[in-house]
Write a protein that holds these residues in place. Structure first.
Motif, PDB file in Angstrom:
ATOM      1  N   UNK A  60       0.790  -1.194  -0.042  1.00 17.89           N
ATOM      2  CA  UNK A  60       0.096  -0.055  -0.156  1.00 17.89           C
ATOM      3  C   UNK A  60       0.985   1.213  -0.119  1.00 17.89           C
ATOM      4  N   UNK A  61       1.954   1.189   0.718  1.00 16.53           N
ATOM      5  CA  UNK A  61       2.810   2.404   0.862  1.00 16.53           C
ATOM      6  C   UNK A  61       3.962   2.658  -0.274  1.00 16.53           C
ATOM      7  N   UNK A  62       4.503   1.485  -0.419  1.00 13.15           N
ATOM      8  CA  UNK A  62       5.560   1.466  -1.414  1.00 13.15           C
ATOM      9  C   UNK A  62       5.257   1.348  -2.975  1.00 13.15           C
ATOM     10  N   UNK A  63       4.359   0.219  -2.980  1.00 14.38           N
ATOM     11  CA  UNK A  63       3.909  -0.093  -4.421  1.00 14.38           C
ATOM     12  C   UNK A  63       2.623   0.205  -4.830  1.00 14.38           C
ATOM     13  N   UNK A  64       1.968   1.194  -4.783  1.00 10.88           N
ATOM     14  CA  UNK A  64       0.492   1.669  -4.836  1.00 10.88           C
ATOM     15  C   UNK A  64      -0.392   0.737  -6.105  1.00 10.88           C
ATOM     16  N   UNK A  65       0.674   0.843  -7.036  1.00 11.86           N
ATOM     17  CA  UNK A  65      -0.068   0.244  -8.422  1.00 11.86           C
ATOM     18  C   UNK A  65      -0.312  -1.085  -8.373  1.00 11.86           C
ATOM     19  N   UNK A  66       0.189  -1.938  -7.115  1.00 14.17           N
ATOM     20  CA  UNK A  66      -0.227  -3.414  -6.904  1.00 14.17           C
ATOM     21  C   UNK A  66      -1.161  -3.427  -5.741  1.00 14.17           C
ATOM     22  N   UNK A  67      -1.878  -2.241  -5.178  1.00 15.46           N
ATOM     23  CA  UNK A  67      -2.713  -2.359  -4.191  1.00 15.46           C
ATOM     24  C   UNK A  67      -4.019  -2.226  -4.666  1.00 15.46           C
ATOM     25  N   UNK A  68      -4.972  -2.988  -4.181  1.00 19.12           N
ATOM     26  CA  UNK A  68      -6.403  -2.908  -4.522  1.00 19.12           C
ATOM     27  C   UNK A  68      -6.981  -1.621  -4.491  1.00 19.12           C
ATOM     28  N   UNK A  69      -7.753  -1.112  -5.343  1.00 11.95           N
ATOM     29  CA  UNK A  69      -8.217   0.393  -5.523  1.00 11.95           C
ATOM     30  C   UNK A  69      -9.225   0.513  -4.544  1.00 11.95           C
ATOM     31  N   UNK A  70     -10.016  -0.166  -4.227  1.00 11.78           N
ATOM     32  CA  UNK A  70     -10.740  -0.002  -2.722  1.00 11.78           C
ATOM     33  C   UNK A  70     -10.119   0.451  -1.537  1.00 11.78           C
ATOM     34  N   UNK A  71      -8.904  -0.220  -1.370  1.00  8.80           N
ATOM     35  CA  UNK A  71      -8.158   0.172  -0.403  1.00  8.80           C
ATOM     36  C   UNK A  71      -7.289   1.378  -0.316  1.00  8.80           C
ATOM     37  N   UNK A  89     -11.930  -4.037   4.739  1.00  6.98           N
ATOM     38  CA  UNK A  89     -10.656  -3.474   4.330  1.00  6.98           C
ATOM     39  C   UNK A  89      -9.744  -4.713   5.067  1.00  6.98           C
ATOM     40  N   UNK A  90      -9.845  -5.097   6.226  1.00  3.63           N
ATOM     41  CA  UNK A  90      -8.880  -6.177   6.513  1.00  3.63           C
ATOM     42  C   UNK A  90      -9.028  -7.719   5.584  1.00  3.63           C
ATOM     43  N   UNK A  91     -10.347  -7.767   5.304  1.00  2.00           N
ATOM     44  CA  UNK A  91     -10.671  -8.949   4.566  1.00  2.00           C
ATOM     45  C   UNK A  91      -9.783  -8.934   3.142  1.00  2.00           C
ATOM     46  N   UNK A  92     -10.170  -7.508   2.298  1.00  2.00           N
ATOM     47  CA  UNK A  92      -9.450  -7.462   1.189  1.00  2.00           C
ATOM     48  C   UNK A  92      -8.065  -7.577   1.277  1.00  2.00           C
ATOM     49  N   UNK A  93      -7.348  -7.080   2.263  1.00  2.00           N
ATOM     50  CA  UNK A  93      -5.957  -6.990   2.703  1.00  2.00           C
ATOM     51  C   UNK A  93      -5.657  -8.458   2.510  1.00  2.00           C
ATOM     52  N   UNK A  94      -6.103  -9.088   3.418  1.00  2.00           N
ATOM     53  CA  UNK A  94      -5.897 -10.567   3.782  1.00  2.00           C
ATOM     54  C   UNK A  94      -5.911 -11.413   2.495  1.00  2.00           C
ATOM     55  N   UNK A  95      -6.541 -11.163   1.737  1.00  2.00           N
ATOM     56  CA  UNK A  95      -6.607 -11.861   0.660  1.00  2.00           C
ATOM     57  C   UNK A  95      -6.102 -11.585  -0.660  1.00  2.00           C
ATOM     58  N   UNK A  96      -5.398 -10.248  -0.483  1.00  2.00           N
ATOM     59  CA  UNK A  96      -4.601  -9.999  -1.660  1.00  2.00           C
ATOM     60  C   UNK A  96      -3.425 -10.580  -1.942  1.00  2.00           C
ATOM     61  N   UNK A  97      -3.105 -11.004  -3.203  1.00  2.00           N
ATOM     62  CA  UNK A  97      -1.967 -11.739  -3.774  1.00  2.00           C
ATOM     63  C   UNK A  97      -0.495 -11.018  -3.689  1.00  2.00           C
ATOM     64  N   UNK A  98      -0.742  -9.711  -3.412  1.00  2.00           N
ATOM     65  CA  UNK A  98       0.268  -8.699  -3.286  1.00  2.00           C
ATOM     66  C   UNK A  98       0.615  -8.162  -1.840  1.00  2.00           C
ATOM     67  N   UNK A  99       0.206  -8.871  -0.891  1.00  2.00           N
ATOM     68  CA  UNK A  99       0.048  -8.462   0.552  1.00  2.00           C
ATOM     69  C   UNK A  99       1.672  -8.536   0.835  1.00  2.00           C
ATOM     70  N   UNK A 100       2.155  -7.704   1.633  1.00  2.00           N
ATOM     71  CA  UNK A 100       3.654  -7.527   2.373  1.00  2.00           C
ATOM     72  C   UNK A 100       3.512  -7.067   3.403  1.00  2.00           C
ATOM     73  N   UNK A 101       2.940  -8.015   4.660  1.00  2.00           N
ATOM     74  CA  UNK A 101       3.002  -7.205   5.951  1.00  2.00           C
ATOM     75  C   UNK A 101       4.088  -7.126   6.383  1.00  2.00           C
ATOM     76  N   UNK A 102       4.313  -5.977   7.143  1.00  2.00           N
ATOM     77  CA  UNK A 102       5.559  -5.842   8.090  1.00  2.00           C
ATOM     78  C   UNK A 102       5.005  -5.239   9.297  1.00  2.00           C
TER      79      UNK A 102
END
Length: 112
Positions: A60-71, A89-102
Motif C-alpha cells: 500500500x505504501x511503496x508499490x501503490x499500483x499493486x494495491x487494491x483500488x478499494x483500499x 478492508x482487512x478481508x480485502x488485504x488478507x486475501x490480496x496476492x500482493x500483500x507484504x505485511x511488515x
C-alpha cells in the motif's frame, strides 16, 4: 501436531495461518492467523487481535499500483465511520496476492 490458539474475539480454535509478517529491521517473522468462525485476525504468538492490516502492508505504501483500488480510494475516507468498513478492508488485504505485511517494532494495534 498443530498448536491451537484461541481467537481473541470469539475464543474459537478454528483458525488458519494466512501470512508470516516480517518484523521491521530484523530477519524474524510473526505468524498472522485468521479465525474461521468470526473472521478476526490475530498474531499467533501472542493472541493479540490485529486490525487495519492495510497499515501493515508495504504494498500500500511503496508499490501503490499493486494495491487494491478499494483500499486506496474508498476505505481511507470511510474507514472510521464504522467497524464494518475496517472488517471489509482487512478481508480485502488478507486475501490480496500482493500483500507484504511488515510488523513494526512498536505495535500499531494497541487501541483500535
Amino acid at each position: 501436531m498443530r498448536e491451537e490458539m484461541e481467537c481473541p474475539a470469539c475464543f474459537n480454535i478454528d483458525a488458519e495461518h494466512i501470512y508470516d509478517a516480517n518484523i521491521k529491521n530484523t530477519d524474524d517473522t510473526r505468524p498472522l492467523h485468521k479465525c474461521n468462525q468470526c473472521g478476526s485476525f490475530f498474531w499467533h504468538d501472542t493472541g493479540e487481535k490485529v486490525q487495519l492490516l492495510s497499515y501493515l502492508c508495504e504494498t500500500r505504501w511503496i508499490n501503490r499500483k499493486m494495491c487494491n483500488k478499494d483500499v486506496l480510494t474508498l476505505f481511507p475516507k470511510l474507514l472510521f465511520k464504522n467497524s464494518i468498513n475496517i472488517e471489509k478492508l482487512d478481508k480485502i488485504c488478507s486475501e490480496c496476492p500482493h500483500k507484504n505485511f511488515i510488523f513494526p517494532t512498536k505495535s500499531i494495534n494497541k487501541k483500535y
